[in-house]
Design an enzyme around this catalytic site. Structure first.
Site, PDB file in Angstrom:
ATOM      1  N   SER A 139       0.832  -1.194   0.000  1.00  0.00           N
ATOM      2  CA  SER A 139       0.000   0.000   0.000  1.00  0.00           C
ATOM      3  C   SER A 139       0.867   1.243   0.000  1.00  0.00           C
ATOM      4  CB  SER A 139      -0.903  -0.011   1.238  1.00  0.00           C
ATOM      5  OG  SER A 139      -1.617   1.206   1.378  1.00  0.00           O
ATOM      6  N   SER A 140       0.409   2.304  -0.665  1.00  0.00           N
ATOM      7  CA  SER A 140       1.091   3.591  -0.722  1.00  0.00           C
ATOM      8  C   SER A 140       2.473   3.406  -1.349  1.00  0.00           C
ATOM      9  CB  SER A 140       1.148   4.219   0.674  1.00  0.00           C
ATOM     10  OG  SER A 140       1.531   5.572   0.602  1.00  0.00           O
TER      11      SER A 140
END
Length: 665
Positions: A277-278
């Site tokens: 994620s990110s």
């Protein structure tokens, strides 16, 4: 001898060593077994329901144990209102919605290690979790570069548990960005498992140690007392260039350990999925692009912070708005937003946390005085700032997050990455910025002992972390926390506009410092070439931190150009979803959690790799916010968050052809 030979065969099959050799970069540190009752791999013994309560405390706040630090790092504040414990969570069967009897606790082993060239400067931390019920019928491994610059344990309760629930081993790495701090005044550093020790005693085992000898450290502190250095800014390694390599090395490390325990594990009989994620999402894409040894079978990236090589053949069209090119680098849009965002919040009505940006009007006036805004009145200046952000690439759906986004400190993020990409030393104090703990007035002070002892578990990998924040050393009244400081050229508390302008010049200018930063950025730009690897990207349309127009949308177009007929990327854009998954008042009524779609995308990838189920078409998933009164939104229900469709309507399909991406409104 049998196990030794098996390890050698696997190493040869994944191309990391000759027979009889382990990877020279691999340094194994610690193996711990968890019984699944008193302690466990997912919840550190707390149980999944504990994640909705208060964070765990230390028996002795000044001397927490490694296990206490691990438990505090595992803690993930979850919201029942967003569906945790009902629609998803480590204690929820997503197929039936029923709760597991084990409260999310899973027994197994943890192996801590790091990758380094022997000098102790890289020390990329890695964590392998092997559940006691590891499957040998369908062998599998999930590889996760952690989000942000956080600890190895950050993503376990968020989504890492998905792999353990599928009886897979799960391996994490911190991308060389993890939460290593060097508290210069104390001359203490953090070890890979959390305890803080004297830098001299840690030696090359320090998670991070600033590149200062004793004379340099003493001299620096004499001029700038109480300052700290941290890995994500001051490693002088520009680790982002190696994020993909770090991911692949973590897979190699996992196979070394798995084969020790079961020689039956081979690359050929093991499903390997990379997910993150990110900037962890960006790292899995970088890793897939570098995967010449075919270590990966599939990729799932959530809201990826990925930065692309320039290519004007890419065009993204949404409705009547068309944008050409491959988006912008993180420092480009962060440094631009860092200028205009605090003023722009005044142009957005009913925006959550607007009162947390107290000097917004001052920033507007200072931007006007410097010729960076032309409008004469405050309202017009705010509108102009917002219009400039829209023109630069932010969609209107991101406006709801501007106050919260600025409150989360883009100046700290921008300064972190400027230091990082330019390989600047902590002593350089780029643009007059440094880092220190500060008092209520924002003045640098010694790091509080309880924060120093717990920093491994409470810090996100840099400032702000507790009372540690970015400091404006150029404030004419004396060094002060940048948020509260006065800009020398304006004489106002305007969130240090002078520093923001300086950072912007390092991104767009031609100074020697700017050339260093640009060189660093050029070292890691993504090619978009995934070699036909099955890949799903999920991203929220309201993402203000990593806007879709700078990242996922153009990545789809670039991949379509470079992979051509072999392209196997699906892009899922979710409405009413922002980057942080916050449930703060005003977000609870408007936003749904993107993590739910991350988990669903993992289910889809699993079905594709195990049952040959086709991946869904690229599409917009249209969600329904919870509504209600801010701070009192009703519970999220399944009807609010429709599934990713195997056959979306024509009005929801995202199309791509020859690099041209068409996104429906």
């Amino acid at each position: 001898m049998k196990i030794f030979c098996a390890v050698s065969i696997v190493l040869m099959s994944i191309g990391v060593a000759r027979a009889g050799e382990l990877p020279v970069w691999l340094h194994e540190e610690k193996v711990t077994h968890y019984d699944g009752t008193s302690d466990d791999l997912v919840t550190a013994g707390m149980g999944a329901e504990a994640m909705t309560g208060a964070a765990p405390r230390f028996a002795d706040p000044l001397h927490p144990t490694a296990q206490e630090l691990r438990r505090a790092s595992v803690f993930y504040r979850a919201s029942k209102g967003q569906g945790y414990g009902r629609l998803f969570g480590p204690h929820v069967d997503q197929e039936t919605g029923q709760s597991f009897d084990d409260e999310g606790r899973i027994a197994g082993d943890e192996v801590l290690a790091y990758a380094d060239d022997g000098g102790g400067r890289q020390n990329v931390a890695m964590l392998l979790q092997i559940p006691s019920d590891l499957s040998t019928e369908r062998r599998c491994l999930i590889a996760i570069p952690v989000a942000g610059s956080a600890s190895l344990f950050r993503d376990i309760v968020d989504f890492g548990y998905w792999g353990l629930r599928h009886r897979c081993a799960v391996v994490y790495n911190d991308k060389g960005h993890g939460n290593g701090f060097h508290l210069l005044e104390n001359d203490t550093v953090i070890l890979i498992d959390g305890p803080q020790v004297p830098a001299q005693a840690a030696g090359s085992k320090a998670h991070f140690r600033a590149d200062l000898d004793e004379a340099a450290r003493t001299s620096f502190l004499a001029a700038w007392p109480h300052r700290v250095a941290f890995k994500a800014a001051h490693s002088k390694q520009n680790p982002e260039k190696d994020w993909g390599t770090d991911l692949l090395r973590s897979v190699q490390f996992a196979f070394v350990e798995l084969v020790k325990r079961d020689p039956g594990f081979t690359r050929e009989n093991t499903i390997v999925i990379a997910t993150g994620s990110s900037n962890g999402g960006g790292a899995v894409l970088y890793g897939a692009e570098k995967d010449a040894a075919h270590l990966l079978d599939g990729v799932v990236a959530r809201e990826p912070q990925v930065q692309l090589k320039p290519d004007d053949r890419v065009v993204v069209k949404r409705g009547t708005l068309e944008r050409r090119g491959t988006g912008r680098s993180l420092l480009d849009y962060f440094s631009f937003g860092n200028l205009y965002q605090p003023c722009a919040v005044l142009a957005v009505t009913d925006i959550p946390l607007r009162d947390r940006v107290p000097f917004a009007a001052n920033r507007c006036q200072s931007l006007h005085d410097k010729g960076l805004l032309t409008s004469a009145t405050l309202d017009a200046q705010a509108r102009e700032a917002l219009d400039r952000m829209h023109a630069y690439g932010w969609d209107e759906e991101t406006d709801v997050g501007h106050a919260f986004g600025y409150f989360v400190a883009p100046d700290a993020t921008a300064t972190k990455y400027v230091n990082d990409h330019g390989r600047f030393d902590v002593r350089d104090r780029v643009c007059g910025y440094s880092y220190a703990a500060t008092d209520a007035d924002g003045r640098p002070v010694a790091v509080p002992p309880d924060l120093a002892s717990a920093i491994f578990s409470v810090a996100p990998g840099g400032a702000p972390a507790g009372t540690i924040d970015v400091v404006n050393d150029n404030d004419p009244t004396g060094a002060r926390r940048s948020w509260l400081s006065v800009s020398p050229s304006t004489g106002r508390q305007d969130f240090n506009l002078d520093g923001a302008v300086c950072i912007r010049e390092l991104v767009t200018g031609n100074s020697p410092g700017s050339q260093r930063v640009k060189t660093g950025i050029d070292e890691f730009l993504a090619s978009g070439q995934l070699h036909g690897l099955p890949t799903i990207i999920v991203h929220g349309r309201n993402d203000d931190r990593v806007p879709v127009s700078f990242s996922s949308r153009p990545y789809l177009g670039l991949n379509n150009i470079v992979d051509g007929e072999s392209a196997n990327l699906r892009y899922i854009e979710v409405t009413n979803a922002e980057h942080f998954g916050t449930d703060l008042p005003g977000f609870d009524t408007r936003m749904v959690p993107l993590v739910l779609y991350h988990l669903r995308a993992l289910d889809l990838m699993w079905a594709h790799l195990t049952r040959k189920t086709p991946l869904p078409p690229s599409q917009v998933v249209r969600t329904t916010p919870r509504g209600g009164e801010p701070g009192k939104a009703p519970m999220l229900q399944s009807v609010n968050v429709p599934s990713i469709s195997a056959a979306p309507s024509e009005g929801d399909r995202i199309l791509v052809d020859h690099g041209r991406v068409l996104v429906p409104d």
